[in-house]
Design an enzyme around this catalytic site. Structure first.
Site, mmCIF file in Angstrom:
data_model
loop_
_atom_site.group_PDB
_atom_site.id
_atom_site.type_symbol
_atom_site.label_atom_id
_atom_site.label_comp_id
_atom_site.label_asym_id
_atom_site.label_seq_id
_atom_site.Cartn_x
_atom_site.Cartn_y
_atom_site.Cartn_z
ATOM 1 N N CYS A 92 20.451 61.640 3.368
ATOM 2 C CA CYS A 92 20.326 62.399 2.087
ATOM 3 C C CYS A 92 21.390 63.278 1.964
ATOM 4 O O CYS A 92 22.209 62.675 1.111
ATOM 5 C CB CYS A 92 18.807 63.139 2.281
ATOM 6 N N GLU A 109 14.380 58.529 9.553
ATOM 7 C CA GLU A 109 13.922 59.247 10.777
ATOM 8 C C GLU A 109 12.441 59.180 10.675
ATOM 9 O O GLU A 109 11.493 59.365 11.800
ATOM 10 C CB GLU A 109 14.500 60.703 11.160
ATOM 11 N N HIS A 162 15.555 58.732 4.152
ATOM 12 C CA HIS A 162 15.317 59.487 5.342
ATOM 13 C C HIS A 162 14.764 58.360 6.477
ATOM 14 O O HIS A 162 13.693 58.235 6.708
ATOM 15 C CB HIS A 162 14.310 60.472 5.333
#
Length: 632
Positions: free
Chosen positions: A359, A488, A486
């Protein structure tokens, strides 16, 4: 078995991570833990807050659903809570089949005013769904004062008394403690809390969170729930279902080699701010049998302003960054610390250090490239400098500058890979598209994309309209990747996120071999622990990479090999000096002038010749045959 899950937040810890779901809901980080552990996909309705319930009730009242009656906590608020739970409990979280079990977390502490309407709702709910469909587990802390070393059960007794006073009696009491509690303590809690001793479960501090499900299984939780809720679980399949989890938990104990990953962030004082990032790194590291050593670096301390005001902190943070194996720059908002992130990107790029940006990490990398490669010294983000002449990062057209809440680009969206060579695409398995979750308000300015690509920065992923840049990559770098999304959020313990896996492999120098094998790990890499032999072979590999042509004067020819002869000339130590079995300490002194210690380093090119590691049966043979007395 299909499972649904509901989290009731009351209240939320203010400094924790904001977790994003597929549908764009911004929720508490606990939902991220549930998704990772259960490998399910949750939605915004799986998260209940007081505000959501009150808004729902007010909307009903405005529509006239209550026919002008006075709206009260009981029954209107409590009924709304129960109806929400029943509705979500029927919503699939895997495939299209309805869940058999709905797990509900009622957050906060019993007795808190924020949670009382929910406690009353579940007091009513137990009669609504009948006893065989309702099971209550109460989590309580059992402190262990260092002064006495004796577990104290009074907090548990008090909280259970408060809970029973509200009309709820626990079926299970889960005791959190620093160390295991004995049978005597369990019996004491049983006597005072109106439960059987087998219904008192101790979850003490463990070396890894992945041991917790296994500890609960050992304490008979599965058998209890199977009987209490009449689930009819086939117990014969239990061992097979948990085998992968056991392997993962065991791997956390046996892995020895560490990989140092620097996280250059703005909120490093609260590690929960990067909870999903930390978990994703752990998943990727365990997949390749490495123990992650996370180094949190405050990006503000990398800036030149800090060098002038606090030089000791400045040099400490830069030393930590330089000593890391890989660098990760996560997301964030605001101008604070932005220049430090940009400088970290520059150092990683110029020193060929593996880098992953997420990001804001992508935006910082693009700005750094524009400044130092394109020569646009005033390149910046409009978030940091709205008046910059070269806005490399701009706010999205749909961004509302007045109302900040709920105006970001959120949730799972599709990224299309470009038809060009790409490491990150190979890590994903060479798909045409990939779906990942987003949370951002700013994006790369499309006006500069062509100029950046001409100067070597590849944009290998875009949105479906090919207007928003999603993934960048430097082809000439060992691993320099950044994503606007993102990754994750979709990482799982047994299914690590590809960008994070690439970072760990590149930090270990094994990324190319992994890709060459079709993105598969070798059997040696999949073993439970790294061996000392791996360490030595890797050391030999690093040496031979530095010296392309190594020759051994008087080296053992084929005839000498058959006779077991050794080289006739002495070996050379790390300083370029001759070494023999009888060499004294004084004889190690270097006499030449070319090396760092005065030794003739040019002689080192004649020390050792290895054309293929297949020639070396094992490292023990290397040490025995050549009497090598240096270390790698």
């Amino acid at each position: 078995m299909q499972k649904s899950l509901i989290q009731i937040v009351c209240p939320t810890f203010p400094n924790s991570e904001v977790y994003v779901l597929d549908d764009g809901a911004e929720v508490d980080l606990d939902l991220g833990n549930y998704e990772r552990f259960l490998d399910v996909t949750l939605h915004r309705d799986n998260n209940i807050t007081t505000g959501k319930i009150y808004r729902l009730v007010i909307e009903k009242e405005r529509r006239g659903d209550y026919l002008g009656k006075t709206v009260q906590v009981v029954p209107h608020i409590t009924d709304a809570i129960q109806e929400w739970v029943e509705s979500v409990a029927q919503t699939p979280v895997q495939g299209s089949s309805k869940p058999q079990v709905c797990i509900i977390e009622l957050g906060g502490t019993i007795g808190d005013i924020e949670g009382m309407p929910f406690v009353e709702a579940f007091r009513q709910f137990q009669f609504r769904v009948k006893r065989e469909n309702f099971c209550l587990a109460h989590v309580s802390l059992v402190p262990l004062p260092k002064a006495t070393g004796e577990p104290k059960t009074k907090p548990t007794q008090s909280s259970v008394r408060e809970l029973r006073g509200c009309g709820l009696s626990p079926d299970l009491i889960v005791c959190r403690s620093e160390k295991p509690i004995g049978l005597e303590v369990k019996e004491k809690i049983s006597n005072f809390c109106h439960v059987d001793p087998d219904q008192v479960i101790c979850i003490h501090d463990l070396s890894s969170i992945y041991h917790v499900p296994l500890l609960m299984e050992q304490n008979g939780v599965i058998e209890f729930l199977n009987e209490r809720l009449q689930l009819n679980i086939d117990m014969s399949k239990r061992a097979k279902c948990l085998q992968q989890w056991r392997d993962l938990a065991r791997r956390t104990e046996t892995v020895r080699r560490e990989v140092n990953i620097a996280i250059v962030g703005k909120y490093t004082k609260f590690t929960d701010s990067y909870a999903s990032v930390v978990k994703a790194i752990q998943h990727a590291a365990l997949a390749v049998n490495r123990k992650p050593n996370l180094i949190f670096i405050e990006s503000c301390l990398l800036e030149q302003e800090t060098q002038q005001k606090e030089p000791s902190k400045y040099h400490k943070e830069w030393q930590k960054l330089c000593e890391s194996d890989g660098i990760l720059v996560p997301g964030g908002f605001g101008a604070r610390g932005m220049e430090g992130k940009i400088r970290a990107c520059q150092w990683a790029r110029e020193n060929r250090k593996p880098y992953l940006g997420i990001c804001l990490g992508l935006q910082a990398a693009v700005i750094e490239y524009a400044r130092n490669v394109l020569g646009l010294q005033d390149a910046n983000s409009t978030e940091v400098n709205p008046d910059t002449d070269n806005p490399l990062v701009i706010d999205m057209p749909e961004h509302h500058k007045v109302e900040m809440g709920g105006t970001m680009r959120l949730g799972k969206r599709t990224t299309i890979f470009a038809d060009k060579p790409s490491t990150i695409r190979q890590l994903y398995g060479n798909p045409k598209t990939v779906d990942e979750r987003h949370r951002h308000r700013y994006e790369v300015n499309p006006k500069y994309v062509q100029q950046l690509e001409k100067n070597g920065l590849n944009f290998v992923g875009t949105d479906v309209d090919q207007k928003r840049m999603e993934v960048i990559e430097l082809p000439s770098h060992p691993y320099f990747v950044a994503t606007q999304y993102h990754p994750e959020y979709l990482s799982r313990p047994l299914k690590p996120s590809p960008p994070f896996l690439g970072l760990i492999l590149a930090s270990e120098g094994r990324l190319q071999s992994y890709i060459d094998r079709g993105c598969r790990l070798s059997p040696r890499q999949l073993s439970d622990a790294s061996s000392d032999e791996d360490e030595t072979v890797n050391g030999l590999s690093r040496i031979t990479n530095k010296f392309e042509a190594l020759k051994l004067p008087g080296s053992v020819n084929d005839n000498n090999k058959e006779n077991g002869s050794l080289p006739t000339k002495p070996l050379i130590n790390a300083n370029g000096c001759a070494v023999s079995d009888s060499t004294s300490d004084n004889e190690f002194a270097c006499t030449g002038e070319d090396g760092a210690c005065g030794g003739t380093i040019s002689d080192a090119s004649e020390v050792f010749k290895v054309t293929s590691y297949k020639q070396i049966p094992s490292t023990s043979d290397v040490f025995r045959k050549f009497n090598l007395i240096t270390s790698f």
